[in-house]
Design a protein around this motif. Structure first.
Motif, PDB file in Angstrom:
ATOM      1  N   SER A 113       0.680  -1.242   0.143  1.00 17.99           N
ATOM      2  CA  SER A 113       0.078   0.013  -0.040  1.00 17.99           C
ATOM      3  C   SER A 113       0.762   1.198  -0.075  1.00 17.99           C
ATOM      4  N   ALA A 114       2.147   1.093   0.718  1.00 18.65           N
ATOM      5  CA  ALA A 114       2.728   2.467   0.784  1.00 18.65           C
ATOM      6  C   ALA A 114       3.319   2.727  -0.705  1.00 18.65           C
ATOM      7  N   SER A 115       3.597   1.603  -1.303  1.00 13.71           N
ATOM      8  CA  SER A 115       4.288   1.809  -2.596  1.00 13.71           C
ATOM      9  C   SER A 115       3.490   2.218  -3.888  1.00 13.71           C
ATOM     10  N   VAL A 116       2.067   1.642  -3.563  1.00 13.40           N
ATOM     11  CA  VAL A 116       1.276   2.037  -4.578  1.00 13.40           C
ATOM     12  C   VAL A 116       0.389   3.198  -4.432  1.00 13.40           C
ATOM     13  N   GLU A 117      -0.141   3.438  -3.298  1.00 11.06           N
ATOM     14  CA  GLU A 117      -0.930   4.570  -2.976  1.00 11.06           C
ATOM     15  C   GLU A 117       0.065   5.932  -3.264  1.00 11.06           C
ATOM     16  N   ASP A 118      -0.509   6.976  -3.858  1.00 13.51           N
ATOM     17  CA  ASP A 118       0.242   8.018  -3.912  1.00 13.51           C
ATOM     18  C   ASP A 118       0.257   8.889  -2.557  1.00 13.51           C
ATOM     19  N   SER A 119      -1.017   9.033  -1.963  1.00  8.43           N
ATOM     20  CA  SER A 119      -1.133   9.892  -0.600  1.00  8.43           C
ATOM     21  C   SER A 119      -1.542   8.759   0.339  1.00  8.43           C
ATOM     22  N   PHE A 120      -0.252   8.065   0.782  1.00 11.70           N
ATOM     23  CA  PHE A 120      -0.334   6.994   1.633  1.00 11.70           C
ATOM     24  C   PHE A 120      -0.639   7.251   3.097  1.00 11.70           C
ATOM     25  N   PRO A 121      -0.290   8.144   3.961  1.00 13.43           N
ATOM     26  CA  PRO A 121      -0.847   8.310   5.015  1.00 13.43           C
ATOM     27  C   PRO A 121      -2.156   9.120   5.199  1.00 13.43           C
ATOM     28  N   GLN A 122      -2.332  10.001   4.263  1.00 21.42           N
ATOM     29  CA  GLN A 122      -3.419  10.721   4.088  1.00 21.42           C
ATOM     30  C   GLN A 122      -4.636  10.145   3.450  1.00 21.42           C
ATOM     31  N   GLY A 123      -4.309   9.185   2.563  1.00 19.01           N
ATOM     32  CA  GLY A 123      -5.359   8.522   1.685  1.00 19.01           C
ATOM     33  C   GLY A 123      -5.965   7.336   2.476  1.00 19.01           C
ATOM     34  N   CYS A 124      -5.531   7.003   3.845  1.00 15.54           N
ATOM     35  CA  CYS A 124      -5.940   5.977   4.475  1.00 15.54           C
ATOM     36  C   CYS A 124      -7.197   5.883   5.232  1.00 15.54           C
ATOM     37  N   THR A 125      -7.979   6.998   5.038  1.00 22.64           N
ATOM     38  CA  THR A 125      -9.055   7.236   5.762  1.00 22.64           C
ATOM     39  C   THR A 125     -10.246   6.696   5.270  1.00 22.64           C
ATOM     40  N   SER A 126     -10.398   6.413   3.859  1.00 24.56           N
ATOM     41  CA  SER A 126     -11.633   5.828   3.257  1.00 24.56           C
ATOM     42  C   SER A 126     -11.583   4.457   3.558  1.00 24.56           C
ATOM     43  N   THR A 127     -12.793   3.762   3.764  1.00 26.37           N
ATOM     44  CA  THR A 127     -12.770   2.192   3.928  1.00 26.37           C
ATOM     45  C   THR A 127     -12.686   1.525   2.670  1.00 26.37           C
ATOM     46  N   ALA A 128     -12.886   2.094   1.512  1.00 22.52           N
ATOM     47  CA  ALA A 128     -12.849   1.716   0.198  1.00 22.52           C
ATOM     48  C   ALA A 128     -11.565   1.528  -0.226  1.00 22.52           C
ATOM     49  N   SER A 129     -10.339   2.111   0.628  1.00 20.35           N
ATOM     50  CA  SER A 129      -9.195   2.065   0.138  1.00 20.35           C
ATOM     51  C   SER A 129      -8.482   0.688   0.559  1.00 20.35           C
ATOM     52  N   LEU A 130      -7.723   0.081  -0.196  1.00 17.02           N
ATOM     53  CA  LEU A 130      -6.731  -1.167   0.288  1.00 17.02           C
ATOM     54  C   LEU A 130      -5.921  -0.645   1.601  1.00 17.02           C
ATOM     55  N   CYS A 131      -5.577   0.613   1.374  1.00 20.23           N
ATOM     56  CA  CYS A 131      -4.500   0.879   2.570  1.00 20.23           C
ATOM     57  C   CYS A 131      -5.148   1.142   3.681  1.00 20.23           C
ATOM     58  N   PHE A 132      -6.352   1.586   4.201  1.00 24.35           N
ATOM     59  CA  PHE A 132      -7.000   1.400   5.304  1.00 24.35           C
ATOM     60  C   PHE A 132      -7.116   0.069   5.848  1.00 24.35           C
ATOM     61  N   TYR A 133      -7.260  -0.933   5.375  1.00 31.44           N
ATOM     62  CA  TYR A 133      -7.278  -2.405   5.732  1.00 31.44           C
ATOM     63  C   TYR A 133      -5.940  -2.842   6.137  1.00 31.44           C
ATOM     64  N   SER A 134      -4.842  -2.310   5.284  1.00 30.78           N
ATOM     65  CA  SER A 134      -3.592  -2.796   5.469  1.00 30.78           C
ATOM     66  C   SER A 134      -2.958  -2.114   6.568  1.00 30.78           C
ATOM     67  N   LEU A 135      -3.407  -1.054   7.278  1.00 28.44           N
ATOM     68  CA  LEU A 135      -3.098  -0.503   8.607  1.00 28.44           C
ATOM     69  C   LEU A 135      -3.958  -0.835   9.732  1.00 28.44           C
ATOM     70  N   LEU A 136      -5.215  -1.502   9.320  1.00 26.78           N
ATOM     71  CA  LEU A 136      -6.133  -1.868  10.349  1.00 26.78           C
ATOM     72  C   LEU A 136      -5.835  -3.552  10.804  1.00 26.78           C
ATOM     73  N   LEU A 137      -5.279  -4.317  10.000  1.00 29.70           N
ATOM     74  CA  LEU A 137      -4.865  -5.705  10.070  1.00 29.70           C
ATOM     75  C   LEU A 137      -3.654  -5.507  11.147  1.00 29.70           C
ATOM     76  N   PRO A 138      -2.517  -4.961  10.900  1.00 26.56           N
ATOM     77  CA  PRO A 138      -1.756  -5.192  12.152  1.00 26.56           C
ATOM     78  C   PRO A 138      -1.931  -4.758  13.433  1.00 26.56           C
ATOM     79  N   ILE A 139      -3.163  -3.884  13.543  1.00 19.84           N
ATOM     80  CA  ILE A 139      -3.592  -3.461  14.916  1.00 19.84           C
ATOM     81  C   ILE A 139      -4.527  -4.367  15.353  1.00 19.84           C
ATOM     82  N   THR A 140      -5.399  -5.295  14.316  1.00 23.44           N
ATOM     83  CA  THR A 140      -6.548  -5.892  14.965  1.00 23.44           C
ATOM     84  C   THR A 140      -5.971  -7.132  15.529  1.00 23.44           C
TER      85      THR A 140
END
Length: 71
Positions: free
Chosen positions: A23-50
């Motif tokens: 997700s960090a390599s594909v997403e252009d706005s990696f830290p800021q673009g992770c707020t939408s649940t439609a984004s793959l980035c959101f779930y890649s940040l959620l999984l290590p916490i869950t």
């Protein structure tokens, strides 16, 4: 056939780290673009916490059952 617990203990964090790096390599706005649940980035940040939270509460419940049964 199910995987053993030691294998899953190693495999799940590696898969979530790979998803995070992807997700960090594909997403252009990696830290800021992770707020939408439609984004793959959101779930890649959620999984290590869950996963650690789930393991903690699973062990907490198991310990409570063990203490209740022995007292």
């Amino acid at each position: 056939m199910f995987l053993s617990l030691p294998t899953l203990t190693v495999l799940i964090p590696l898969v979530s780290l790979a998803g995070l790096l992807y997700s960090a390599s594909v997403e252009d706005s990696f830290p800021q673009g992770c707020t939408s649940t439609a984004s793959l980035c959101f779930y890649s940040l959620l999984l290590p916490i869950t996963i650690p939270v789930y393991v903690f509460f699973h062990l907490w419940t198991w310990m409570g059952i063990k203490l209740f049964r022995h007292n």
